[in-house]
Enzyme design. Structure first.
Site, PDB file in Angstrom:
ATOM      1  N   ARG A 522       0.806  -1.154   0.107  1.00 27.31           N
ATOM      2  CA  ARG A 522      -0.039  -0.026   0.122  1.00 27.31           C
ATOM      3  C   ARG A 522       0.922   1.369  -0.234  1.00 27.31           C
ATOM      4  O   ARG A 522       2.014   0.975   0.502  1.00 27.31           O
ATOM      5  CB  ARG A 522      -0.905   0.081   1.352  1.00 27.31           C
ATOM      6  CG  ARG A 522      -2.249  -0.748   1.167  1.00 27.31           C
ATOM      7  CD  ARG A 522      -3.067  -0.431   2.373  1.00 27.31           C
ATOM      8  NE  ARG A 522      -2.383  -0.351   3.473  1.00 27.31           N
ATOM      9  CZ  ARG A 522      -2.862   0.149   4.762  1.00 27.31           C
ATOM     10  NH1 ARG A 522      -4.005   0.778   4.610  1.00 27.31           N
ATOM     11  NH2 ARG A 522      -2.230   0.204   5.800  1.00 27.31           N
ATOM     12  N   SER A 586       7.460  -5.035   7.377  1.00 25.95           N
ATOM     13  CA  SER A 586       6.931  -5.669   8.430  1.00 25.95           C
ATOM     14  C   SER A 586       7.806  -6.996   8.295  1.00 25.95           C
ATOM     15  O   SER A 586       7.284  -8.271   8.311  1.00 25.95           O
ATOM     16  CB  SER A 586       5.563  -6.180   8.558  1.00 25.95           C
ATOM     17  OG  SER A 586       4.922  -4.863   8.144  1.00 25.95           O
ATOM     18  N   ASP A 640       5.468  -2.959  11.528  1.00 29.23           N
ATOM     19  CA  ASP A 640       3.907  -3.013  11.713  1.00 29.23           C
ATOM     20  C   ASP A 640       3.472  -3.171  13.133  1.00 29.23           C
ATOM     21  O   ASP A 640       2.418  -2.168  13.581  1.00 29.23           O
ATOM     22  CB  ASP A 640       3.159  -3.994  10.718  1.00 29.23           C
ATOM     23  CG  ASP A 640       3.540  -5.277  11.213  1.00 29.23           C
ATOM     24  OD1 ASP A 640       4.446  -5.691  11.943  1.00 29.23           O
ATOM     25  OD2 ASP A 640       2.783  -6.191  10.608  1.00 29.23           O
TER      26      ASP A 640
END
Length: 900
Positions: A522, A586, A640
């Site tokens: 994203r 992450s 994350d």
């Protein structure tokens, strides 16, 4: 004349549909906890939960009490794939003094007969399971227990009503045990109707309704547990013994009962009781015919008005006479002979009229029986949510078997009333005795299966003492990761993130955030406003990462990322602005500062080459340079988990822990700088990314790893790595379940022992299916549908087992995660030196958010293992996007403060 006379006995289809609707309403009443006490149709749970599946085998005994004779049976059930069985029986009389004596005498008599039978069959020294067919209404609370509600069929034994008949039989057998060396285990108490269904179910697995139409009448069928209020639990199905003979005892059928029905009832042993049975069963049909013929004769319509003494005698016309008179192929000869025996001297017209009376009476019986059966079939079809249903009805009883027209009439009317059901009627070959043995065989199989299932799942059930050990071991590993001399060899890496503050509300500006951590990537634009109108606005776009890029070269991966950023900047019209950027990455990184992150190792299916050991921020900057279209200020590289903590910290300043429970599993928390030996300085705090997924890679939790965990680990992309994560995270739970299901299927405990092609496929059982299957709102029917989507053809019993397997695997995951988290909150409490700690944990991840029980079990475990900590769990809204922007904003704020 007869037609006019018996007009009320002829029922139109509309009248039958009305009876069907009334019976459906009575069934609902009988199943409801509040309405059952006043219901006439008692809908008694039989505790028979499972139909035969063909794997039953062994020697069984059965005794059958309820008819004119007592029967003992030996049944051999063969597991030969043909579902064959062998029945040997012996009949014993039931003397009047026994069936109208006292309870002790009755059960001693049954035990004596059984002993005699075992001696003749040379079975005395074997331990055999026994099924007890007891054809009287009983209230059962388990399969091997039944309290007699009332005697029927001429039985009137004293001292038995309201007592458990199985314990009475056991007592009688116990007396014989020592003196005669017999060892019999009463496993099941069965009604003859249920026995009939099970006998037929052994030959046809579609059979889920049992029907008796003989001296008495009754029906049973398999009902969904969720509809049976009288029994705990919602899973699976149970056979309900309707005891439908009492339908109408509350007046519900009064408009259909004729003067003859009323007269017959008044003269019976139990006036006002079993009114439906009195309109249907063979015990009463002959008497009904007699009463009608008597009245017609008195009115001068038959035999020139001459009434014989025989015609005045109750019980003189029996069902066998009615059946004989309806043998139309033999003309009127039977009728003439029977009437002559009754000292009536019939003309041909008399014979035709009496034959017609018989037809109307027996036809009404078949019609009423069909209407009630149609109600049951409709209920079954609606329970299954099917538009059309194929099913089998197992039938027994003299009326159905011996009456020349009855069966044909019944079938025809049922098919007319329920055109949406394709019904096969299967005659029970060896009656309720074999059925009791089959019920016992199924109970025996289920008990053995239960033991093996329990043994398979036992390693997943972790006692509190084990969870405390896990908590203590996690604490030890956390300390190793923080200490300079042990950090190198520690499995829990305790990586410093260089995030040294949480939001204070003064952050503002426009920030870009990137989020890479799974199969999607994203890019976000985040606008943060401070002051009274504090808010965060986000715009984002999602891009897929193809497998060939996830597992290609590092350069290809970062070029793909930059291509996505370029598309987004173009899309938002902000290509020219040099915005500060936070990069949520992450994967385990070793950081030397907030904008430097060296990849320790790929997880979650990524395998891109030339990345491990490299600084991912440098790789991103180089890819931006290669493209040479725009420039960005990369301020922070973030995990994350840290993003999750920051997002919740923006709402709640007490949030100092971030937890991810999704595809992966990880935790971060604010640690005192003085405890972080691998970073210079002792002042303030820094967020530590624990990377706890690797807990146990040194073997410290091998004692709780099952063989299934080892299989999942060996088949993964990174064998021997991330062992704790493989027991707690969404990416692996479905795979653990699949391994257990394969094992249970190999043991013959699931899917009829057949491992389907789809079950062999790794990854077929996604974690979202666990969440769906374990949902409390989901009926087993829907569980079966999910399994069918996966190509697994499951029975109701299979679905229950699959749901149980999913339950133990996800419960253990939540408990292990809770044990790890308890170690962290306990460490925080000791850091602060307080008696009680109030702290908030920011949480993200699909497992925590979507699984119906994970979050509850996790919270309960933390509370149990860290009782001095009051932990609030706060759901993070977009930790990896919003969180990355907030970290960037906090870093910018702290940087500006530093410059000033």
């Amino acid at each position: 004349q007869v037609d006019r006379y018996l007009y009320h006995m002829r029922l139109s289809d509309d009248a039958l549909l009305d009876v069907m609707a009334r019976f459906q309403a009575e069934m609902v009443k009988g199943l409801g906890r509040d309405t059952n006490p006043t219901a006439t149709v008692k809908m008694l749970p039989s505790f028979v939960r499972s139909l035969p599946d063909g794997s039953e085998k062994g020697d069984f005994l059965a005794v059958d009490l309820g008819g004119s004779q007592f029967r003992a049976h030996q049944v051999k059930v063969f597991d030969d794939g043909k579902q064959s069985s062998q029945l040997e029986s012996k009949f014993y009389p039931t003397p009047k003094e026994v069936i109208q004596g006292n309870g002790a005498e009755l059960f001693d008599y049954i035990a004596d007969c059984l002993l005699d039978f075992m001696e003749t069959k040379n079975l005395k020294h074997k331990k055999l399971p026994l099924g007890f067919t007891f054809s009287f209404p009983c209230r059962q609370t388990k399969l091997e227990e039944g309290v007699l509600l009332a005697w029927t069929k001429h039985f009137k034994v004293r001292g038995v009503q309201d007592t458990d008949v199985v314990s009475s039989l056991r007592k009688a057998l116990q007396k014989h045990k020592a003196s005669f060396d017999i060892d019999v285990d009463v496993l099941a108490l069965v009604n003859d109707t249920v026995g009939t269904m099970m006998t037929c179910g052994y030959d046809d697995q579609r059979c889920e309704v049992g029907l008796i139409i003989g001296t008495g009448t009754n029906a049973c069928y398999m009902e969904e547990m969720r509809h049976i209020d009288l029994v705990e639990g919602d899973e699976g199905r149970m056979c309900i013994n309707t005891e439908w003979g009492a339908f109408g005892d509350d007046g519900a059928l009064d408009d259909l009962r004729t003067e003859f029905d009323r007269e017959l009832d008044l003269g019976s042993l139990n006036p006002g009781k079993q009114l439906f049975e009195k309109m249907i069963s063979s015990l009463y049909l002959g008497e009904l015919v007699r009463l009608i013929v008597l009245k017609m004769t008195k009115e001068g319509l038959l035999f020139n008005g001459k009434v014989s003494t025989a015609l005045l005698t109750k019980g003189k016309i029996e069902m066998k006479h009615v059946s004989a008179m309806e043998k139309y192929k033999e003309g009127l000869s039977n009728t003439k002979e029977i009437l002559t025996e009754l000292n009536l001297f019939p003309s041909e017209e008399d014979c035709i009229a009496v034959q017609h009376v018989c037809t109307i009476v027996s036809f009404r019986s078949a019609n009423l029986c069909a209407a009630a059966l149609a109600a049951i079939l409709t209920r079954l079809r609606e329970n299954k949510k099917l538009l059309r249903m194929r099913t089998t009805v197992g039938i027994d009883g003299g009326l159905y078997k011996t009456h020349p027209q009855y069966a044909k009439r019944l079938h025809k009317v049922v098919r007319r009333l329920v055109p949406t059901c394709d019904v096969r009627f299967l005659l029970s070959a060896s009656g309720s005795g074999r059925g009791a043995a089959v019920v016992t065989a199924v109970a025996h199989r289920l008990a053995a299966q239960r033991q093996r299932i329990d043994a398979t799942l036992a390693p997943f059930l972790l006692p509190l003492s084990t969870l405390r050990e896990v908590k203590d071991k996690m604490r030890t590993e956390l300390e190793y990761g923080l200490k300079r001399e042990t950090q190198g060899s520690a499995t829990v890496k305790m990586l410093p993130t260089y995030v040294c503050g949480t939001p204070d509300g003064t952050e503002k500006g426009k920030f870009l955030a990137l989020d890479l951590g799974g199969t999607n990537f994203r890019v976000l634009l985040v606008k943060i406003k401070s002051g009274r109108r504090r808010s965060v606005q986000m715009y984002n776009k999602i891009f897929a990462i193809p497998l060939e890029i996830m597992q290609g070269t590092g350069e290809e991966l970062f070029d793909h990322i930059v291509q996505c950023i370029a598309d987004f900047l173009e899309y938002m019209g902000i290509k020219g602005a040099r915005l500060p950027l936070g990069f949520t990455f992450s994967f385990p990184c070793r950081q030397a500062s907030i904008d430097k992150g060296t990849l320790v190792g790929w997880t979650k299916g990524f395998k891109a080459t030339d990345c491990e050991g490299e600084d991912v921020v440098d790789m991103l900057r180089e890819a931006i340079r290669r493209r040479n279209e725009f420039d960005l200020d990369i301020v922070a590289v973030v995990n994350d988990t840290v993003g999750t903590m920051m997002t919740c910290g923006y709402e709640d300043p007490n949030c100092e822990i971030g937890l991810i429970a999704g595809t992966g599993s990880n935790v971060c928390y604010m640690e005192d700088m003085k405890n972080i030996e691998i970073v210079e300085g002792n002042e303030g705090k820094m967020c530590i990314n624990t990377e706890w997924g690797a807990f146990g890679d040194n073997g410290c939790i091998d004692n709780i790893r099952t063989k299934y965990d080892k299989e999942v680990d060996e088949g993964s992309l990174n064998p021997g790595k991330q062992r704790y994560e493989k027991m707690t995270s969404g990416m692996y739970l479905g795979e653990i379940v699949r391994q257990i299901l394969i094992d249970l299927t190999k043991q013959g405990l699931l899917f009829r022992g057949h491992i389907s092609e789809s079950l062999r496929k790794r990854g077929i059982f996604e974690t979202k299916f666990l969440s769906q299957i374990e949902s409390d709102r989901l009926a087993l029917l829907q569980v079966r549908r999910i399994l069918q989507q996966l190509g697994l053809d499951s029975t109701c019993d299979d679905s229950i087992i699959v749901k149980e397997v999913c339950g133990v695997v996800s419960r253990r995951a939540a408990q292990l995660c809770g044990a790890g988290l308890a170690a962290i909150v306990e460490k925080k409490r000791q850091n602060r030196g307080v008696e009680r700690l109030q702290i908030t944990v920011g949480v993200d991840g699909t497992l925590y958010k979507l699984h119906p029980h994970f979050s509850r079990v996790l919270r309960e475990t933390v509370k149990e293992l860290a009782p001095q900590c009051d932990v609030t769990f706060m759901l993070s809204e977009d930790g990896s996007g919003k969180g990355a922007a907030l970290i960037t904003a906090v870093a910018k704020r702290l940087h500006n403060v530093g410059q000033k």
